[in-house]
Enzyme design. Structure first.
Site, short mmCIF file in Angstrom:
data_model
loop_
_atom_site.label_atom_id
_atom_site.label_comp_id
_atom_site.label_asym_id
_atom_site.label_seq_id
_atom_site.Cartn_x
_atom_site.Cartn_y
_atom_site.Cartn_z
N ASP A 50 0.82 -1.21 0.00
CA ASP A 50 0.00 0.00 0.00
C ASP A 50 0.86 1.27 0.00
O ASP A 50 1.98 1.28 0.54
CB ASP A 50 -0.90 -0.01 1.24
CG ASP A 50 -2.05 0.97 1.13
OD1 ASP A 50 -2.42 1.34 0.01
OD2 ASP A 50 -2.57 1.38 2.19
N ARG A 54 0.66 7.67 -2.94
CA ARG A 54 1.07 8.69 -1.97
C ARG A 54 2.59 8.87 -1.99
O ARG A 54 3.10 9.99 -1.83
CB ARG A 54 0.59 8.30 -0.57
CG ARG A 54 -0.89 8.61 -0.32
CD ARG A 54 -1.36 8.03 0.99
NE ARG A 54 -1.56 6.58 0.87
CZ ARG A 54 -1.76 5.78 1.91
NH1 ARG A 54 -1.73 6.29 3.14
NH2 ARG A 54 -1.97 4.50 1.74
N TRP A 55 3.32 7.77 -2.19
CA TRP A 55 4.78 7.88 -2.31
C TRP A 55 5.15 8.73 -3.51
O TRP A 55 6.05 9.58 -3.44
CB TRP A 55 5.37 6.48 -2.44
CG TRP A 55 6.86 6.47 -2.65
CD1 TRP A 55 7.84 6.50 -1.70
CD2 TRP A 55 7.54 6.42 -3.91
NE1 TRP A 55 9.09 6.48 -2.28
CE2 TRP A 55 8.93 6.43 -3.64
CE3 TRP A 55 7.12 6.38 -5.24
CZ2 TRP A 55 9.89 6.39 -4.65
CZ3 TRP A 55 8.06 6.34 -6.24
CH2 TRP A 55 9.43 6.34 -5.95
N ASP A 98 -12.51 -4.28 -5.98
CA ASP A 98 -12.98 -2.89 -6.01
C ASP A 98 -11.99 -1.99 -6.75
O ASP A 98 -12.40 -1.05 -7.45
CB ASP A 98 -13.19 -2.36 -4.59
CG ASP A 98 -14.47 -2.90 -3.96
OD1 ASP A 98 -15.31 -3.42 -4.70
OD2 ASP A 98 -14.61 -2.80 -2.73
N ASN A 99 -10.68 -2.23 -6.58
CA ASN A 99 -9.69 -1.45 -7.32
C ASN A 99 -9.94 -1.55 -8.82
O ASN A 99 -9.85 -0.57 -9.56
CB ASN A 99 -8.27 -1.95 -7.05
CG ASN A 99 -7.80 -1.67 -5.64
OD1 ASN A 99 -6.96 -2.39 -5.11
ND2 ASN A 99 -8.32 -0.63 -5.01
N ARG A 103 -12.36 2.08 -9.77
CA ARG A 103 -11.48 3.21 -10.04
C ARG A 103 -11.60 3.67 -11.47
O ARG A 103 -12.11 2.97 -12.34
CB ARG A 103 -10.03 2.84 -9.71
CG ARG A 103 -9.77 2.78 -8.21
CD ARG A 103 -8.31 2.62 -7.89
NE ARG A 103 -8.08 2.68 -6.46
CZ ARG A 103 -6.92 2.46 -5.87
NH1 ARG A 103 -5.85 2.17 -6.61
NH2 ARG A 103 -6.79 2.53 -4.55
N ARG A 224 1.48 -4.74 6.44
CA ARG A 224 0.86 -3.70 5.60
C ARG A 224 1.67 -2.43 5.70
O ARG A 224 1.98 -1.96 6.79
CB ARG A 224 -0.58 -3.42 6.02
CG ARG A 224 -1.20 -2.33 5.12
CD ARG A 224 -2.69 -2.18 5.27
NE ARG A 224 -3.20 -1.24 4.28
CZ ARG A 224 -4.45 -1.21 3.84
NH1 ARG A 224 -5.32 -2.08 4.28
NH2 ARG A 224 -4.82 -0.32 2.95
N THR A 231 -6.79 -4.55 7.37
CA THR A 231 -6.38 -5.59 6.43
C THR A 231 -7.15 -5.54 5.12
O THR A 231 -6.80 -6.24 4.17
CB THR A 231 -6.55 -6.98 7.05
OG1 THR A 231 -7.93 -7.17 7.42
CG2 THR A 231 -5.67 -7.13 8.29
#
Length: 275
Positions: A50, A54-55, A98-99, A103, A224, A231
């Protein structure tokens, strides 16, 4: 810049500072390795990769999806650390149902191309020690992605190294349990058992045998990244007694020392397996 070392204050500038930091990192990594008891290393580590987008934003990339490419390329390095520590079963959470379904289509297209070009291609190389298993609802994936992952699984099917990598993509923990029960009931029906008989024969072990990872040990440790403490439906059944470790680092910035700290934390715990 002044840095205090065991011999006293030292002035460091530019590359000298970077060199010193690399030395400190290498020293700390060696120290962590020495602290680990090979007898207490988990057999199976599962990881939620995950924080890629953001990275990328933190690193200043204009397109946050560049983070997924860096994250996919980083997977090679992380599973190498696992192999070095004798961890023979690894499961990585690449993308949920869902991804894939919810999206933006452009984002999903980029993610699927990255999986095809980086993950599937690299894992199918002859030099790879890993036997690839795909875990998830492949029917939600594009044909090209499904084909690339199938090729990777087929290319490594005869691997005799004993190292297994489960790629969880198009994955949902509840859907996995539904699929397992459905597959078991279909097998019972083919064997001539009616509904009542199948219900009487139903056990946790028999359901577990039909999970995506049915022929592998349950994960001892689930890691994670990105600081999220949940999770997200990952390995709901298999992780019932797993130790959980949450790391603040985003996946592309997940370092070997972060990995070793997770193993150190695991080794220090008193596993109770629900008792």
């Amino acid at each position: 810049m002044w840095v205090l070392c065991r011999w006293g204050p030292v002035v460091l500038v530019g590359g000298s500072l970077r060199g010193m930091m690399r030395m400190v990192y290498a020293f700390y990594a060696r120290r962590l390795r020495r602290q680990l008891d090979p007898a207490v290393v988990p057999r199976h580590v599962a990881m939620v990769m995950d924080g890629n987008r953001r990275w990328a934003r933190r690193m200043g990339f204009g397109d946050p999806w560049i983070g997924h490419r860096y994250g996919a390329e980083h997977l090679d390095e992380v599973i190498g650390w696992c192999a070095e520590r004798g961890i023979r079963h690894v499961t990585v959470f690449v993308a949920s149902v869902d991804n894939v379904r919810k999206r933006d289509s452009g984002e999903v297209d980029n993610l699927m191309r990255m999986i095809e070009d980086v993950v599937a291609e690299r894992l199918s190389r002859p030099v790879s020690v890993w036997r690839v298993h795909v875990a998830g609802r492949l029917d939600v994936l594009p044909d090209s992605t499904r084909h690339a992952l199938k090729l990777a699984a087929d290319a490594t099917r005869d691997s005799a190294t004993g190292f297994h990598l489960n790629v969880a993509i198009g994955y949902d923990g509840r859907e996995e349990i539904v699929d397992a029960v459905r597959e078991l009931l279909e097998a019972e029906s083919r064997a001539g058992y009616g509904v009542a008989d199948a219900a009487r024969r139903l056990t946790a072990d028999r359901i577990a045998a039909h999970l995506y990872t049915g022929d592998q040990p349950d994960p001892d440790l689930v890691i994670r990244t990105s600081g999220e403490h949940r999770t997200s439906g990952f390995l709901l059944w298999q992780a019932a007694h797993s130790e959980l470790y949450f790391c603040d680092a985003f996946w592309p910035g997940f370092r070997e020392i972060d990995f070793l700290r997770a193993l150190r934390s695991y080794a220090a715990r008193n596993r109770r397996f629900g008792a």
